[in-house]
Design an enzyme around this catalytic site. Structure first.
Site, PDB file in Angstrom:
ATOM      1  N   ASP A 161       0.507  12.240   4.613  1.00  0.00           N
ATOM      2  CA  ASP A 161       0.517  10.994   3.823  1.00  0.00           C
ATOM      3  C   ASP A 161      -0.926  10.861   3.326  1.00  0.00           C
ATOM      4  OD1 ASP A 161       2.276   8.417   3.267  1.00  0.00           O
ATOM      5  OD2 ASP A 161       0.325   7.636   3.845  1.00  0.00           O
ATOM      6  N   LYS A 217       6.568   6.875  11.602  1.00  0.00           N
ATOM      7  CA  LYS A 217       5.314   7.020  10.855  1.00  0.00           C
ATOM      8  C   LYS A 217       4.168   6.995  11.852  1.00  0.00           C
ATOM      9  CE  LYS A 217       3.768   7.301   6.586  1.00  0.00           C
ATOM     10  NZ  LYS A 217       4.362   7.839   5.353  1.00  0.00           N
ATOM     11  N   LYS A 264      14.662   4.792   3.514  1.00  0.00           N
ATOM     12  CA  LYS A 264      14.404   5.887   2.568  1.00  0.00           C
ATOM     13  C   LYS A 264      15.096   7.156   3.040  1.00  0.00           C
ATOM     14  CE  LYS A 264      10.126   6.299   1.634  1.00  0.00           C
ATOM     15  NZ  LYS A 264       8.696   6.607   1.476  1.00  0.00           N
TER      16      LYS A 264
HETATM   17  P1  NDP Z   1      -3.681  11.179  -1.039  1.00  0.00           P
HETATM   18  O1  NDP Z   1      -4.551  10.940   0.115  1.00  0.00           O
HETATM   19  O2  NDP Z   1      -3.438  12.557  -1.515  1.00  0.00           O
HETATM   20  O3  NDP Z   1      -4.185  10.312  -2.284  1.00  0.00           O
HETATM   21  C1  NDP Z   1      -4.286   8.927  -2.210  1.00  0.00           C
HETATM   22  C2  NDP Z   1      -4.847   8.399  -3.519  1.00  0.00           C
HETATM   23  O4  NDP Z   1      -4.742   6.976  -3.525  1.00  0.00           O
HETATM   24  C3  NDP Z   1      -6.310   8.711  -3.712  1.00  0.00           C
HETATM   25  O5  NDP Z   1      -6.591   8.814  -5.087  1.00  0.00           O
HETATM   26  C4  NDP Z   1      -6.993   7.487  -3.097  1.00  0.00           C
HETATM   27  O6  NDP Z   1      -8.288   7.231  -3.603  1.00  0.00           O
HETATM   28  C5  NDP Z   1      -6.058   6.386  -3.520  1.00  0.00           C
HETATM   29  N1  NDP Z   1      -6.120   5.305  -2.537  1.00  0.00           N
HETATM   30  C6  NDP Z   1      -5.830   5.392  -1.203  1.00  0.00           C
HETATM   31  N2  NDP Z   1      -6.051   4.219  -0.590  1.00  0.00           N
HETATM   32  C7  NDP Z   1      -6.493   3.398  -1.532  1.00  0.00           C
HETATM   33  C8  NDP Z   1      -6.897   2.044  -1.522  1.00  0.00           C
HETATM   34  N3  NDP Z   1      -6.872   1.309  -0.393  1.00  0.00           N
HETATM   35  N4  NDP Z   1      -7.286   1.498  -2.704  1.00  0.00           N
HETATM   36  C9  NDP Z   1      -7.291   2.231  -3.853  1.00  0.00           C
HETATM   37  N5  NDP Z   1      -6.923   3.527  -3.917  1.00  0.00           N
HETATM   38  C10 NDP Z   1      -6.538   4.096  -2.782  1.00  0.00           C
HETATM   39  O7  NDP Z   1      -2.280  10.448  -0.660  1.00  0.00           O
HETATM   40  P2  NDP Z   1      -0.831  10.693  -1.275  1.00  0.00           P
HETATM   41  O8  NDP Z   1      -0.937  11.023  -2.723  1.00  0.00           O
HETATM   42  O9  NDP Z   1      -0.106  11.591  -0.369  1.00  0.00           O
HETATM   43  O10 NDP Z   1      -0.179   9.237  -1.092  1.00  0.00           O
HETATM   44  C11 NDP Z   1      -0.229   8.229  -2.125  1.00  0.00           C
HETATM   45  C12 NDP Z   1       0.866   7.207  -1.868  1.00  0.00           C
HETATM   46  O11 NDP Z   1       2.149   7.861  -1.880  1.00  0.00           O
HETATM   47  C13 NDP Z   1       0.801   6.491  -0.510  1.00  0.00           C
HETATM   48  O12 NDP Z   1       1.289   5.168  -0.670  1.00  0.00           O
HETATM   49  C14 NDP Z   1       1.784   7.269   0.345  1.00  0.00           C
HETATM   50  O13 NDP Z   1       2.297   6.506   1.415  1.00  0.00           O
HETATM   51  C15 NDP Z   1       2.865   7.550  -0.698  1.00  0.00           C
HETATM   52  N6  NDP Z   1       3.749   8.661  -0.367  1.00  0.00           N
HETATM   53  C16 NDP Z   1       3.271   9.930  -0.125  1.00  0.00           C
HETATM   54  C17 NDP Z   1       4.131  10.953   0.173  1.00  0.00           C
HETATM   55  C18 NDP Z   1       3.660  12.359   0.323  1.00  0.00           C
HETATM   56  O14 NDP Z   1       4.533  13.241   0.410  1.00  0.00           O
HETATM   57  N7  NDP Z   1       2.372  12.639   0.341  1.00  0.00           N
HETATM   58  C19 NDP Z   1       5.573  10.708   0.335  1.00  0.00           C
HETATM   59  C20 NDP Z   1       6.004   9.378  -0.030  1.00  0.00           C
HETATM   60  C21 NDP Z   1       5.102   8.397  -0.343  1.00  0.00           C
HETATM   61  P3  NDP Z   1      -9.576   7.420  -2.641  1.00  0.00           P
HETATM   62  O15 NDP Z   1      -9.821   8.894  -2.594  1.00  0.00           O
HETATM   63  O16 NDP Z   1     -10.665   6.656  -3.295  1.00  0.00           O
HETATM   64  O17 NDP Z   1      -9.195   6.840  -1.290  1.00  0.00           O
END
Ligand code: NDP
Length: 449
Positions: A170, A130, A118
Site C-alpha cells: 500500500d 490491513k 471490496k
Molecule cells: P505510493 O506510496 O506508491 O504513492 C502514494 C502517493 O500519494 C505519493 O505520490 C504520495 O506523495 C501521495 N501521498 C501519500 N500520502 C499523502 C498525504 N498524506 N498527502 C498528500 N499526498 C500523499 O502508494 P499507492 O500508489 O500504492 O497508494 C495510493 C492510494 O491507493 C492509497 O490510498 C492506497 O490505499 C490506495 N490503494 C493502493 C493499492 C495498491 O495496490 N497499491 C490498492 C488499492 C488502493 P508523497 O511521496 O509526498 O508522500
C-alpha cells in the site's frame, strides 16, 4: 441514498463511536457503509437477527507490536506495527501494509473495514484485513528500510500464512519492501511459501500485471461507468493525483484509452502539464530515482509546478484521486463539478470526504467509490495467489483480461444492486450493499463465531 442513518442502524453506529474513541477515519468509513444498509435489513431481517452488522464492525483480531531497528548511525529507532484481521468469512484476511508517519489504529481499521466489502465484490475467496506502521520510508537508505522490514516481519510472521492472512503493499510499501519482508519470513519459518505475501517480484512468485493492477483496474471501472452513459475516455482531459504506484498506472491506462492526463502530485505540490503527463519521465523520477515530483519541470520546461496548490482546481472531465484519504473535500468536489467533471474514479481509498461524496451524488455524475473502483489491485493479488497455488505463471495478456473481466463484473454488480435498491446509478449504495450481502450470507451460514 438516505442522508441519515436508518433507525435500526443508528444505535449500531453510536456503539461503533463509543467503542472506538478517536478513530475518526474508521468512524467515517463505517458510517458510509452503514448509511446504505437500512433497506438491506428490511429485505433480510435475518441479518439483524444474527447481529451481522454489529459483528462486522468489530475486527476478529487486532495486533499491535513494537518494531525496534537500527538506523545507519547505529541508533536504535522504535516504530509501532499493526495488523488488523477484520473479517475472514470469505477467505484468508487479505489487504496491504501501509508505511507512513500518519499511520495509527484508526487508519488501519478504516482501511481494513473497507477491504472486507471490496474483497467481497471481486467474487474471489478473500477476507479483509490491513496493516502497517508509522515508519516513514522516505529519505531512508536501503539498509535502513531492510532493517525495519526485517524487524517488522520478525513479529508479523507468527500471525500470517497462505491460509490465514496474506498481506501486500500500500502507501510506502512496494516491491523493495515486499522483498525484504518475504526474505525474512522465509528465513524465520524455513518455508518458501509464495502464497504468504502478494506483490512479489516476477522472478520469485510474483504475477504479471500486479504492479499495474490497481491503476489499470480503476480506469477499467471508469470506462465501464462511461460506457453505461454511452461515452468513452477518447479525448477526455483527466486529472490524476499522487505519483505513486496507483497514479502511474492509472495515467498509463488512460493514455492507452485515448484520454489525456494533465496532472500528478505528491504531498508537497502538483504538476500541471497541458500537453499531457510524460509517463516515462514520471516513472524515471518516481520508480527508478525516488525523487520528488517537483523535479518534473527540470525536464519539461512548459509544465508548471504549483507548490502546496490544490490539484482539483485544474479543469478536467475525469478525476481520479490516487494519493490518500480525504483529499477531495466538499468545496473541491463542487469545483470539479462546476468545471465540467463528469466522472470520478477513486484509485485511492476513501479519498473523498462525506461532503464531497454528497456533491458528486447530487450532481449525478458517474462516481465510482474506492471499494469498487480500486478493487483491481486486490483482485490481481488473488490471481497471484491462484498462480502460486498451481505453481504456474500466466501471461500478461491473460492476466490483464482476467482483471478487465473482474472490473466489468464489479461494475455490473454495483450497477444492478443500485437499481434493485431503488437508487439507480448510485455506485456507493451498489458497492456497499452488494459487498455486505455476500459477507453477511457467509456469516449467517457459519453461526455465531
Ligand atoms: P505510493 O506510496 O506508491 O504513492 C502514494 C502517493 O500519494 C505519493 O505520490 C504520495 O506523495 C501521495 N501521498 C501519500 N500520502 C499523502 C498525504 N498524506 N498527502 C498528500 N499526498 C500523499 O502508494 P499507492 O500508489 O500504492 O497508494 C495510493 C492510494 O491507493 C492509497 O490510498 C492506497 O490505499 C490506495 N490503494 C493502493 C493499492 C495498491 O495496490 N497499491 C490498492 C488499492 C488502493 P508523497 O511521496 O509526498 O508522500
Amino acid at each position: 441514498m438516505p442522508s441519515l442513518l436508518d433507525e435500526k442502524v443508528s444505535p449500531i453506529y453510536q456503539e461503533v463511536l463509543a467503542r472506538n474513541p478517536g478513530e475518526t477515519e474508521f468512524h467515517q468509513a463505517a458510517r458510509e457503509v452503514l448509511e446504505s444498509l437500512g433497506p438491506v435489513l428490511v429485505k433480510h431481517p435475518e441479518f439483524a437477527q444474527h447481529k451481522i452488522i454489529e459483528r462486522i464492525c468489530e475486527p476478529e483480531r487486532q495486533i499491535i507490536f513494537r518494531v525496534p531497528w537500527r538506523d545507519d548511525k547505529g541508533e536504535v529507532q522504535i516504530n509501532r506495527g499493526f495488523r488488523v484481521e477484520f473479517n475472514s468469512a470469505l477467505g484468508p484476511y487479505k489487504g496491504g501494509l501501509r508505511f507512513h508517519p500518519s499511520v495509527y489504529l484508526g487508519i488501519i481499521k478504516f482501511l481494513g473495514f473497507e477491504q472486507i466489502f471490496k474483497n467481497a465484490l471481486t467474487g474471489l475467496p478473500i477476507g479483509g484485513g490491513k496493516g502497517g506502521s508509522d515508519f516513514d520510508p522516505k529519505g531512508k537508505s536501503d539498509d535502513e528500510v531492510m532493517s525495519f522490514c526485517q524487524s517488522f516481519m520478525t513479529e508479523l510472521y507468527r500471525h500470517i500464512g497462505e491460509h490465514t492472512d496474506v498481506p501486500a503493499g500500500d502507501i510506502g510499501v512496494g516491491g523493495r519492501e515486499i522483498g525484504y519482508m518475504f526474505g525474512q519470513y522465509k528465513r524465520i519459518t524455513n518455508r518458501w511459501e509464495a502464497g504468504v505475501l502478494t506483490g512479489k517480484g516476477l522472478d520469485w512468485g510474483g504475477s504479471l500485471v500486479r504492479t499495474e493492477a490497481t491503476g489499470y483496474g480503476a480506469v477499467f471501472f471508469v470506462d465501464e461507468m462511461l460506457k453505461a452513459r454511452k461515452d468513452t475516455f477518447e479525448g477526455k482531459i483527466c486529472s490524476v493525483s499522487g505519483s505513486g504506484n496507483v497514479a502511474i498506472y492509472t495515467t498509463e491506462k488512460i493514455h492507452q484509452l485515448g484520454g489525456k492526463v494533465v496532472t500528478c502530485s505528491d504531498s508537497n505540490g502538483y504538476i500541471y502539464d497541458e500537453k499531457g503527463i510524460d509517463l516515462a519521465l514520471m516513472q524515471q523520477l518516481k520508480e527508478v530515482e525516488r525523487r520528488r515530483i517537483k523535479d518534473y519541470t527540470q525536464y519539461r520546461k512548459h509544465a508548471k509546478y504549483i507548490a502546496k496548490g490544490n490539484i482539483w482546481e485544474v479543469p478536467c472531465q475525469v478525476a481520479m484521486p490516487s494519493a490518500t484519504q480525504n483529499e477531495i473535500n466538499g468545496a473541491d468536489a463542487a469545483m470539479l463539478v462546476k468545471n465540467g467533471c463528469i466522472a470520478v474514479g477513486e484509485g485511492a481509498n476513501m479519498p473523498t470526504t462525506p461532503e464531497g461524496v454528497k456533491v458528486f451524488l447530487e450532481a449525478q455524475i458517474a462516481y465510482g467509490p474506492g471499494k469498487a473502483a480500486n478493487a483491481g489491485g486486490v483482485a490481481t493479488s488473488a490471481l497471484e495467489m491462484q498462480q502460486n497455488a498451481e505453481r504456474n505463471s500466466w501471461t500478461f495478456d491473460h492476466t490483464e483480461k482476467r482483471l478487465q473481466e473482474i472490473m466489468r463484473n464489479i461494475h455490473e454488480l454495483c450497477y444492478e444492486t443500485s437499481i434493485e435498491y431503488g437508487t439507480p446509478g448510485n455506485y456507493v449504495n451498489g458497492a456497499n450493499i452488494a459487498g455486505f450481502i455476500r459477507v453477511a450470507k457467509a456469516m449467517v451460514a457459519f453461526g455465531v463465531v
